[in-house]
Enzyme design. Structure first.
Site, PDB file in Angstrom:
ATOM      1  CB  CYS A  89     -15.644  47.908  29.778  1.00 14.13           C
ATOM      2  SG  CYS A  89     -16.918  48.061  28.333  1.00 14.13           S
ATOM      3  CD  GLU A 117     -15.069  49.067  24.043  1.00 14.47           C
ATOM      4  OE1 GLU A 117     -15.730  48.378  24.618  1.00 14.47           O
ATOM      5  OE2 GLU A 117     -14.429  48.848  23.394  1.00 14.47           O
ATOM      6  N   GLY A 136     -10.148  47.776  27.125  1.00 16.48           N
ATOM      7  CA  GLY A 136      -9.064  46.998  28.457  1.00 16.48           C
ATOM      8  C   GLY A 136      -9.388  48.237  29.354  1.00 16.48           C
TER       9      GLY A 136
END
Length: 485
Positions: A287, A253, A231
């Site tokens: 991401c 992550e 997140g």
């Protein structure tokens, strides 16, 4: 719809339950606003029940033959094949992913399941020498016990499976807390797959809840030894601080601000293709997405013309339409934030050769150029279909700009000389960097993770074995030790 109602529940100790909290999480389709399901949140007591069930079941599971554990993972692969159409539909409806995105997420998750089946047999003990006569040193690799998994909304089926499948294969038990925007694809669906695959009750649990209901109970609970979180860096920092104070291991992550760099000798057409994918896959809600597209001034006019044309032609609309390339962002808050971000950039002097409209949660692609080097946009993660084009003069400046970020997750460089690209990649402080490819990459065998504010720890392949196991030294004195006292 019945698929969502069936799986929109708590799953604790092998039972599907209704939460006992005082409010409901509403699961919406982000494209049309349709209510998919309502889930009464789990309380701290139910989080405790899930962890205690996992703790009880894990002891017997750890003693189970790794071949038996592998068999469960292999059956899970077959279940995903049987449920393929339902999984794809769920990704489209719950996440607003296009059909291409849904098919990719399914395929990648299956690859990770297959690798996890092999990982069941990976842990190997060692016998090490000792300077003490008669002593034998054995080093055992054992499961850590119970793992808490907090999953994101953007690739919930894949990212959750990346932790859950190997954790189970290695002899651990798992409790999942899915993102509120993805309670089915990141939670109930995974529980159903392993339930049908014959996983014993208690080894996999799902609690759908929120910090407003349970506070930090999911992290602070004494049972889990590892917390795997994917997140934002803001939340990740809190997870790390809370878990670290209790000596729990974390795999984080977190956010990214990847740069895709186009050097002066790059194949421009190919670089454009890579940049469009790297920025706009799943509406840029990735991401690893190329937040910044850096182009050498010598080739900038050609690149910009072709890139702008490609972006302007992207089709935004209903993700159920196979022709749609850009679906909705996850919710209204995100759509409004992206619109405000573009408005502010234009007010600060940027130009928009492509300016998309915002219609509900459907945010059409935008391309921004002319940003000043000190613009805060260049150093933050933009989780949406907004591309930043920035020109540079020569490789040294490209390295400096690419590395000028608080994040260090992924990146890419395009050049005719692959070894030049490798040398460039080695100078960037990031966990991953790719030569002549996209910034968005994942591979079941290769360590995945970031540097700086993009997190710590690694997953995939041997890194996953390291993350979800611990080492225990047992020595045997076959003779007699001589003690000084």
């Amino acid at each position: 719809m019945s698929f969502f109602h069936e799986l929109a529940a708590q799953y604790i100790d092998g039972e599907w339950r209704t939460g006992t909290g005082s409010w409901d999480i509403i699961d919406f389709n982000p494209y049309n606003g349709e209510k998919l399901a309502a889930i009464t949140v789990a309380t701290a007591d139910e989080v405790d029940a899930a962890y205690r069930a996992a703790e009880r079941a894990q002891r017997e599971w750890a003693a189970t033959s790794p071949y038996e554990r592998r068999g469960v993972l292999e059956r899970a692969v077959r279940i995903t094949e049987e449920l393929a159409d339902d999984i794809v539909d769920a990704v489209i409806d719950e996440l607003g992913g296009t059909r291409a995105k849904a098919l990719y997420e399914l395929s990648a998750a299956q690859d990770f399941l297959r690798e996890a089946a092999h990982q069941a047999l990976h842990p190997e003990g060692r016998i090490l020498p000792s300077p003490v006569d008669g002593k034998e040193n054995r080093l055992y690799r054992l499961p850590v016990g119970v793992i808490g998994v907090i999953s994101p909304f953007n690739f919930p089926f894949l990212v959750t499976m990346k932790s859950v499948a190997p954790a189970l294969a290695l002899g651990n038990a798992v409790v999942i807390k899915p993102n509120q925007n993805a309670p089915v694809t990141g939670g109930g669906l995974i529980a159903r797959i392993f339930e049908r695959a014959g996983l014993p009750a208690g080894l996999l649990n799902v609690v759908v809840t929120d910090i407003a209901e349970i506070g930090d109970a999911f992290i602070e609970h004494p049972v889990p030894k590892v917390i795997s979180f994917a997140g934002s860096d803001r939340v990740g920092r809190h997870v790390a601080a809370t878990a670290g104070a209790l000596f729990k291991r974390t795999i984080l992550e977190l956010s990214g601000n990847s740069a895709l760099v186009v050097l002066d000798d790059a194949d421009i057409d190919y670089a454009v293709d890579s940049a469009v994918f790297s920025r706009f896959v799943y509406q840029g809600q990735v991401c690893m997405a190329a937040n910044r597209i850096l182009v050498d001034r010598a080739v900038a006019p050609e690149f910009t013309e072709k890139f702008v044309a490609r972006v302007a032609a992207l089709r935004a609309g209903d993700p159920r339409d196979p022709e749609t390339q850009i679906g909705p962002v996850i919710n209204t808050f995100q759509a409004d934030a992206l619109t405000a971000l573009v408005d502010q950039a234009l007010a600060d002097g940027a130009t928009a050769p492509v300016r998309g409209r915002t219609r509900g949660n459907l945010v059409e692609p935008t391309v921004l150029t002319g940003l000043p080097e000190g613009s805060p946009l260049l150093s933050q993660e933009i989780f949406g279909p907004v591309a930043l084009l920035f020109e540079f003069d020569g490789e040294e400046e490209a390295v400096r700009i690419a590395d000028d970020s608080p994040y260090g997750l992924s990146g890419a460089v395009h050049t005719a000389d692959a070894e030049r690209g490798v040398r460039f990649a080695q100078r960037i402080d990031s966990g991953m960097f790719h030569v002549n490819d996209a910034t968005v990459q994942d591979d079941p065998l290769v360590a995945f993770g970031g540097e700086k504010n993009s997190g710590n720890g690694r997953l995939n392949g041997e890194a996953t074995v390291e993350a979800f196991t611990t080492q225990k030294w047992i020595s045997i004195q076959h003779g007699r030790s001589h003690f000084p006292l």
